[in-house]
Scaffold this motif. Structure first.
Motif, PDB file in Angstrom:
ATOM      1  N   LEU A   1      -8.295  -1.321   0.990  1.00  0.00           N
ATOM      2  CA  LEU A   1      -9.505  -2.001   0.514  1.00  0.00           C
ATOM      3  C   LEU A   1      -9.663  -3.375   1.145  1.00  0.00           C
ATOM      4  O   LEU A   1     -10.776  -3.808   1.443  1.00  0.00           O
ATOM      5  CB  LEU A   1      -9.473  -2.122  -1.007  1.00  0.00           C
ATOM      6  N   ARG A   2      -8.552  -4.061   1.358  1.00  0.00           N
ATOM      7  CA  ARG A   2      -8.618  -5.356   2.050  1.00  0.00           C
ATOM      8  C   ARG A   2      -9.230  -5.171   3.438  1.00  0.00           C
ATOM      9  O   ARG A   2     -10.039  -5.985   3.894  1.00  0.00           O
ATOM     10  CB  ARG A   2      -7.208  -5.951   2.149  1.00  0.00           C
TER      11      ARG A   2
ATOM     12  N   TRP B   1      -6.520  10.764   3.421  1.00  0.00           N
ATOM     13  CA  TRP B   1      -5.320   9.983   3.719  1.00  0.00           C
ATOM     14  C   TRP B   1      -5.673   8.682   4.437  1.00  0.00           C
ATOM     15  O   TRP B   1      -4.919   7.706   4.382  1.00  0.00           O
ATOM     16  CB  TRP B   1      -4.341  10.804   4.567  1.00  0.00           C
ATOM     17  N   GLN B   2      -6.831   8.649   5.094  1.00  0.00           N
ATOM     18  CA  GLN B   2      -7.212   7.427   5.814  1.00  0.00           C
ATOM     19  C   GLN B   2      -7.422   6.247   4.867  1.00  0.00           C
ATOM     20  O   GLN B   2      -7.408   5.098   5.300  1.00  0.00           O
ATOM     21  CB  GLN B   2      -8.479   7.658   6.633  1.00  0.00           C
TER      22      GLN B   2
ATOM     23  N   MET C   1     -12.755  -6.717   4.701  1.00  0.00           N
ATOM     24  CA  MET C   1     -12.808  -7.496   5.943  1.00  0.00           C
ATOM     25  C   MET C   1     -14.027  -7.093   6.762  1.00  0.00           C
ATOM     26  O   MET C   1     -14.738  -7.946   7.321  1.00  0.00           O
ATOM     27  CB  MET C   1     -11.526  -7.277   6.758  1.00  0.00           C
ATOM     28  N   TYR C   2     -14.288  -5.789   6.807  1.00  0.00           N
ATOM     29  CA  TYR C   2     -15.459  -5.281   7.528  1.00  0.00           C
ATOM     30  C   TYR C   2     -16.754  -5.657   6.816  1.00  0.00           C
ATOM     31  O   TYR C   2     -17.708  -6.123   7.448  1.00  0.00           O
ATOM     32  CB  TYR C   2     -15.333  -3.765   7.657  1.00  0.00           C
TER      33      TYR C   2
ATOM     34  N   SER D   1      -6.208  -1.071   9.016  1.00  0.00           N
ATOM     35  CA  SER D   1      -7.634  -1.366   9.087  1.00  0.00           C
ATOM     36  C   SER D   1      -8.355  -0.422  10.037  1.00  0.00           C
ATOM     37  O   SER D   1      -9.479   0.017   9.757  1.00  0.00           O
ATOM     38  CB  SER D   1      -7.834  -2.819   9.539  1.00  0.00           C
ATOM     39  N   GLU D   2      -7.725  -0.090  11.137  1.00  0.00           N
ATOM     40  CA  GLU D   2      -8.364   0.790  12.119  1.00  0.00           C
ATOM     41  C   GLU D   2      -8.721   2.138  11.510  1.00  0.00           C
ATOM     42  O   GLU D   2      -9.819   2.660  11.715  1.00  0.00           O
ATOM     43  CB  GLU D   2      -7.442   0.964  13.330  1.00  0.00           C
ATOM     44  N   ARG D   3      -7.804   2.724  10.753  1.00  0.00           N
ATOM     45  CA  ARG D   3      -8.091   4.046  10.177  1.00  0.00           C
ATOM     46  C   ARG D   3      -9.024   3.957   8.971  1.00  0.00           C
ATOM     47  O   ARG D   3      -9.925   4.778   8.803  1.00  0.00           O
ATOM     48  CB  ARG D   3      -6.794   4.768   9.798  1.00  0.00           C
TER      49      ARG D   3
END
Length: 347
Positions: free
Chosen positions: A279-280, A201-202, A284-285, A249-251
């Protein structure tokens, strides 16, 4: 009664082997009765935490009197040694990463906010997934990660129908002991012709809260184009009762770093089928984008993106145009060898 005595009686045997703090690990075999025990001690004493005793680091090996069955999912998806399910030689730390945004969904077609609502692909989405598979058909894939949503899973499965190795992607079910037991594969030959698919789910699309199910055009007319644009494209402003891109983004990035990246470090080739915003966040990472750069990043449905992980660095290679693109296979020694093997099989 101390923890060691309880463990000995309930599990059957215990070995404590000294190790340094960087390599402490826990190896558990036959954990049916261990789960209830570890729950009692993990919070109160920290006995199992990261395989350490409270007093000094240990590697903890727990065994039962009988020899249990180790699941294929554990061997293939969370192994600490390189995957050996195909003949491709590997150089640890050199691998391919494929990212695919799912094909068009039925709510994409209707211009509705979808978010975490579980909506399948349209006919066009099915075609996009198959075309994506053709583009990556000669790029190795050892393990697949998808979100828990059907549109991402359909995309991964349809894409793999086009792969030259003809391996079968199999979704791993670990939601219960029974689900895990009932889905075991007992043929080693079949395992070698299969690819584990781990759902999470993340990796889901960001949750759009009260916008989910609303028509995008009607929502813009109701709340104003600027407000809806702010909800959709700002980095840290969530829609009502929903997630911002920052929260998504955090998860997503935390999951990628903890579960996906270790495979790449071992030289395994990974495909991730997910959503525009999850995915964005990962891109980013990977590309070290700023918060301003990421909000302007557009990802097309059904278009695979290729990254090469080498020497601890991610190198973006764009989208493969098809199985005949020779340049893709010059990126690493692994991919060059893989393509050579495929040519030998065909001829």
């Amino acid at each position: 009664m101390d923890a060691t005595v309880v463990l000995h009686q309930s599990v059957g045997g215990i070995q404590l082997c000294g190790c340094d703090s960087s390599s402490g690990s826990v190896k558990i075999l036959g954990n049916s009765s261990l789960r209830s025990i570890s729950k009692c001690f993990a919070d109160d004493t920290g006995f199992f935490r990261r395989g350490y005793c409270n007093f000094k680091p240990y590697r903890l090996h727990i065994t039962r009197a009988s020899t249990p069955h180790t699941s294929w999912a554990d061997q293939a998806a969370i192994s600490t040694s390189p995957n050996t399910t195909n003949n491709t030689r590997r150089t640890p730390g050199e691998a391919a990463l494929i990212l695919i945004r799912h094909g068009e969904s039925l709510w994409n077609e209707k211009n509705l906010f979808t978010g975490c609502v579980d909506v399948p692909l349209t006919k066009k989405g099915v075609d996009e997934a198959i075309e994506a598979g053709k583009r990556i058909s000669n790029i190795p894939v050892d393990v697949i990660y998808t979100s828990s949503l059907i549109r991402a899973q359909m995309t991964a499965m349809l894409a793999m129908t086009q792969h030259s190795r003809k391996k079968v992607p199999i979704i791993i079910h670990k939601e219960s002991e029974q689900a895990e037991a009932w889905t075991q594969i007992y043929s080693e030959d079949t395992k070698k012709q299969s690819i584990p698919v781990i759902t999470s789910w993340q990796l889901n699309e960001r949750m759009y809260g009260e916008l989910q199910g609303l028509n995008k055009q009607e929502t813009a007319e109701r709340y104003g184009k600027e407000k809806v644009h702010e909800w959709r494209r700002s980095f840290d402003i969530p829609p009502p009762s929903g997630e911002s891109l920052e929260m998504c983004s955090e998860r997503a990035v935390a999951y990628f770093r903890e579960h996906v990246e270790p495979h790449l470090q071992l030289g395994k080739h990974v495909m991730v089928a997910a959503h525009g915003n999850s995915l964005r966040s990962i891109i980013m990472y990977l590309d070290k984008l700023t918060t301003q750069e990421v909000i302007s990043l557009e990802l097309s449905t059904g278009i695979p993106l290729l990254y090469i992980y080498k020497d601890g660095t991610f190198m973006k290679r764009g989208s493969p145009v098809g199985p005949t693109e020779a340049g893709v296979y010059a990126y690493t020694n692994n991919l060059a060898r893989y393509r050579q093997e495929l040519d030998e099989i065909v001829h």
